[in-house]
Each structure stands twice: as C-alpha cells, then as structure tokens.
Design a protein around this motif. Structure first.
Motif, PDB file in Angstrom:
ATOM      1  N   GLN A  79       0.840  -1.193   0.000  1.00  0.00           N
ATOM      2  CA  GLN A  79       0.000   0.000   0.000  1.00  0.00           C
ATOM      3  C   GLN A  79       0.880   1.250   0.000  1.00  0.00           C
ATOM      4  N   PRO A  80       0.648   2.215  -0.893  1.00  0.00           N
ATOM      5  CA  PRO A  80       1.450   3.443  -0.889  1.00  0.00           C
ATOM      6  C   PRO A  80       1.188   4.246   0.380  1.00  0.00           C
ATOM      7  N   TYR A  81       2.211   4.914   0.873  1.00  0.00           N
ATOM      8  CA  TYR A  81       2.041   5.684   2.096  1.00  0.00           C
ATOM      9  C   TYR A  81       2.267   7.185   1.889  1.00  0.00           C
ATOM     10  N   ALA A  82       2.673   7.594   0.692  1.00  0.00           N
ATOM     11  CA  ALA A  82       2.895   9.021   0.428  1.00  0.00           C
ATOM     12  C   ALA A  82       2.584   9.318  -1.029  1.00  0.00           C
ATOM     13  N   VAL A  83       2.259  10.580  -1.299  1.00  0.00           N
ATOM     14  CA  VAL A  83       2.104  11.046  -2.672  1.00  0.00           C
ATOM     15  C   VAL A  83       3.032  12.247  -2.844  1.00  0.00           C
ATOM     16  N   VAL A  84       3.795  12.235  -3.913  1.00  0.00           N
ATOM     17  CA  VAL A  84       4.747  13.312  -4.191  1.00  0.00           C
ATOM     18  C   VAL A  84       4.278  14.080  -5.421  1.00  0.00           C
TER      19      VAL A  84
ATOM     20  N   SER B 128      -0.460   8.906   3.989  1.00  0.00           N
ATOM     21  CA  SER B 128      -0.359   9.741   5.182  1.00  0.00           C
ATOM     22  C   SER B 128       0.539  10.956   5.002  1.00  0.00           C
ATOM     23  N   LEU B 129       1.107  11.129   3.801  1.00  0.00           N
ATOM     24  CA  LEU B 129       2.004  12.263   3.590  1.00  0.00           C
ATOM     25  C   LEU B 129       1.898  12.768   2.162  1.00  0.00           C
ATOM     26  N   VAL B 130       1.851  14.098   2.017  1.00  0.00           N
ATOM     27  CA  VAL B 130       1.884  14.754   0.711  1.00  0.00           C
ATOM     28  C   VAL B 130       3.160  15.586   0.660  1.00  0.00           C
ATOM     29  N   VAL B 131       3.974  15.365  -0.361  1.00  0.00           N
ATOM     30  CA  VAL B 131       5.240  16.089  -0.502  1.00  0.00           C
ATOM     31  C   VAL B 131       5.225  16.873  -1.811  1.00  0.00           C
ATOM     32  N   VAL B 132       5.537  18.160  -1.729  1.00  0.00           N
ATOM     33  CA  VAL B 132       5.745  18.985  -2.919  1.00  0.00           C
ATOM     34  C   VAL B 132       7.248  19.050  -3.147  1.00  0.00           C
ATOM     35  N   LEU B 133       7.715  18.494  -4.271  1.00  0.00           N
ATOM     36  CA  LEU B 133       9.151  18.421  -4.527  1.00  0.00           C
ATOM     37  C   LEU B 133       9.534  19.308  -5.705  1.00  0.00           C
ATOM     38  N   GLY B 134      10.196  20.431  -5.393  1.00  0.00           N
ATOM     39  CA  GLY B 134      10.777  21.263  -6.425  1.00  0.00           C
ATOM     40  C   GLY B 134      12.247  20.908  -6.602  1.00  0.00           C
ATOM     41  N   HIS B 135      12.930  21.623  -7.462  1.00  0.00           N
ATOM     42  CA  HIS B 135      14.358  21.352  -7.654  1.00  0.00           C
ATOM     43  C   HIS B 135      15.060  22.603  -8.172  1.00  0.00           C
ATOM     44  N   ASP B 136      16.372  22.657  -7.992  1.00  0.00           N
ATOM     45  CA  ASP B 136      17.114  23.802  -8.509  1.00  0.00           C
ATOM     46  C   ASP B 136      17.224  23.700 -10.034  1.00  0.00           C
ATOM     47  N   ASP B 137      17.534  24.822 -10.665  1.00  0.00           N
ATOM     48  CA  ASP B 137      17.620  24.895 -12.131  1.00  0.00           C
ATOM     49  C   ASP B 137      16.324  24.444 -12.791  1.00  0.00           C
ATOM     50  N   CYS B 138      15.189  24.830 -12.207  1.00  0.00           N
ATOM     51  CA  CYS B 138      13.899  24.470 -12.783  1.00  0.00           C
ATOM     52  C   CYS B 138      13.587  25.415 -13.944  1.00  0.00           C
TER      53      CYS B 138
ATOM     54  N   HIS C 116       6.692  26.801  -1.386  1.00  0.00           N
ATOM     55  CA  HIS C 116       5.890  27.190  -0.216  1.00  0.00           C
ATOM     56  C   HIS C 116       4.457  27.521  -0.619  1.00  0.00           C
ATOM     57  N   ARG C 117       4.288  28.199  -1.759  1.00  0.00           N
ATOM     58  CA  ARG C 117       2.947  28.548  -2.211  1.00  0.00           C
ATOM     59  C   ARG C 117       2.157  27.298  -2.589  1.00  0.00           C
ATOM     60  N   THR C 118       2.824  26.346  -3.215  1.00  0.00           N
ATOM     61  CA  THR C 118       2.149  25.112  -3.597  1.00  0.00           C
ATOM     62  C   THR C 118       1.708  24.328  -2.366  1.00  0.00           C
ATOM     63  N   VAL C 119       2.583  24.253  -1.361  1.00  0.00           N
ATOM     64  CA  VAL C 119       2.235  23.586  -0.105  1.00  0.00           C
ATOM     65  C   VAL C 119       1.026  24.274   0.537  1.00  0.00           C
TER      66      VAL C 119
ATOM     67  N   VAL D 242       1.375  17.851   4.972  1.00  0.00           N
ATOM     68  CA  VAL D 242       1.785  18.351   3.658  1.00  0.00           C
ATOM     69  C   VAL D 242       3.077  19.126   3.855  1.00  0.00           C
ATOM     70  N   VAL D 243       4.144  18.713   3.182  1.00  0.00           N
ATOM     71  CA  VAL D 243       5.452  19.338   3.356  1.00  0.00           C
ATOM     72  C   VAL D 243       6.072  19.627   1.994  1.00  0.00           C
ATOM     73  N   GLY D 244       7.098  20.462   1.994  1.00  0.00           N
ATOM     74  CA  GLY D 244       7.795  20.795   0.762  1.00  0.00           C
ATOM     75  C   GLY D 244       9.276  20.494   0.861  1.00  0.00           C
ATOM     76  N   GLY D 245       9.889  20.266  -0.295  1.00  0.00           N
ATOM     77  CA  GLY D 245      11.324  20.009  -0.336  1.00  0.00           C
ATOM     78  C   GLY D 245      11.889  20.451  -1.671  1.00  0.00           C
ATOM     79  N   ILE D 246      13.189  20.696  -1.700  1.00  0.00           N
ATOM     80  CA  ILE D 246      13.858  21.072  -2.942  1.00  0.00           C
ATOM     81  C   ILE D 246      15.003  20.095  -3.199  1.00  0.00           C
ATOM     82  N   TYR D 247      15.011  19.525  -4.384  1.00  0.00           N
ATOM     83  CA  TYR D 247      16.022  18.540  -4.769  1.00  0.00           C
ATOM     84  C   TYR D 247      17.219  19.252  -5.376  1.00  0.00           C
ATOM     85  N   ARG D 248      18.404  18.924  -4.869  1.00  0.00           N
ATOM     86  CA  ARG D 248      19.641  19.519  -5.360  1.00  0.00           C
ATOM     87  C   ARG D 248      20.248  18.584  -6.407  1.00  0.00           C
ATOM     88  N   LEU D 249      20.294  19.043  -7.649  1.00  0.00           N
ATOM     89  CA  LEU D 249      20.731  18.202  -8.756  1.00  0.00           C
ATOM     90  C   LEU D 249      22.158  17.713  -8.586  1.00  0.00           C
ATOM     91  N   GLU D 250      23.031  18.565  -8.099  1.00  0.00           N
ATOM     92  CA  GLU D 250      24.453  18.210  -8.028  1.00  0.00           C
ATOM     93  C   GLU D 250      24.734  17.171  -6.946  1.00  0.00           C
TER      94      GLU D 250
END
Length: 220
Positions: free
Chosen positions: A68-73, A122-132, A182-185, A205-213
C-alpha cells in the motif's frame, strides 16, 4: 511484527458493521502504512541512500504487488528528477503526480485527493528542484513582461506570483523556487478535501527542494 491486533481479524477492520469504529490513522498502521512522521522519515532515509550511492536497481523490487502506498509526491516533469529513485523507494511505496514546475491543476489536485481519500496515504510532498526551467521561464516573463504563447501561459500564470518583483535586490532563482514550493504547499493545505485529515493529523503536507548536483532533498 503483526500489522493488526491479535484479537481483530484484518477483514473486520472495515467490513464488520458491528465492530467498534477504528480511527483512520490506527487502521493505516494495521495495514503497514506509517503515520506522517514515520512516512517522512522513510523518505529522508531513502534519499540518504540515493545521494550516497548505496541504492541499487534491485531496490525497485522492494514491496512488490500488494504494497500500500504511504505518500504522494507532487513533482516536476524534469527528467533529471526521477522521484521514486530520489527517495529510494521501490514499486508501490509512493504515488507520483508530475507537472512542469509542480504546477497544480485540476488533474494534479484530483490525483492528490484520490491518493489521500481512496488510498489513505499519510504524507503529501511537494518536490521542487534547482535549475527548474519552468520557474526560470516564469521569472523571465515577470522581468520582461512577455508571456509565452499556447498552453504554457497557464504554467507561467501559476508560477509567476512566487517570483520577486522586477529589479528586486535579493532576486535569485533559488529564492523564487523556494517561494513557489511554499505557495504550492499552502494551496494544498487549504484544499477542502485535505482539511479534515490535516486537522486530525492523519496526514501532513510538506515541501522540499532537490539539489541536482548532490542528490540531496532539502526539506523546507
């Protein structure tokens, strides 16, 4: 470890009308799904494995059919950000909804609603990234006043409010990206179908930013 109390058969949790009601958060634990804190802990640990290079292709087979999935990103379509791999998760562990610049439209919002209400994540994650590039395009549109043609206008219009005003002294794409996350969250937190679950602390509901390098996800 058993995923339900010894005295309660799994089927009775939901199918027996005479059984005492069981809180959704407790029921989720019986089904092997974590609460919001543990869900985030799992994603963080998976990202550490990914960033350190200790994840391997076989990890994708973790769980298999029936998990069963426990998060949606909610993530970006950028091919450099393979969401399941970034979080070190196997098949069936997380749901992923992607759009350019993780922009929310009815399809993405409906997908999150489905994951929360029907799949009981049980968790919603908004995942952005640098160089978008979607954020960069919105930034350019704000600075120049020129909007792109076609359906891309919708993307720009949704991201543009997070952009700093033209000529701002502390302008940077990183700050713009963080602001957009932050606005999306905040938008998701205000969605009517999430309010009850948020109030009951069944989800977060939380947010995070993925660092490509580096491959690290920085939680915001």
């Amino acid at each position: 470890m058993a995923c339900h109390p010894p005295s309660v058969e799994p089927a009775r949790l939901f199918s027996d009308p005479t059984a005492a009601p069981i809180p959704l958060q407790q029921a989720a634990r019986y089904l092997g799904r974590p609460d919001p804190v543990e869900a985030l802990t799992r994603l963080r640990a998976g990202n550490v494995r990914f960033a350190s290079g200790t994840s391997h292709p076989g990890d994708a087979l973790n769980g298999g059919v029936g998990l069963q999935p426990y998060a949606v990103v909610v993530g970006c379509i950028d091919a450099r950000v393979p969401v399941e791999a970034v979080f070190g998760q196997g098949f069936g562990a997380i749901c992923v909804a992607r759009s350019a610049g993780h922009v929310l439209d009815r399809a993405v919002m409906g997908s999150v609603e489905f994951a929360v209400t029907d799949l009981q994540v049980s968790l919603v994650v908004v995942l952005g990234h640098d160089d978008c590039r979607a954020v960069a395009a919105a930034d350019e549109a704000v600075r120049t006043g020129r909007r792109p043609a076609g359906a891309r206008q919708f993307l720009i219009d949704q991201i543009a409010p997070a952009m700093p005003t033209a000529g701002s002294a502390d302008h940077s794409l990183d700050k713009a990206t963080r602001s957009h996350i932050h606005r999306t969250v905040a938008t998701l937190r205000q969605a009517h179908y999430l309010k009850e679950a948020l109030t009951a602390r069944r989800i977060d509901v939380v947010g995070g930013i993925y660092r490509l390098e580096s491959g690290h996800v920085e939680m915001l």
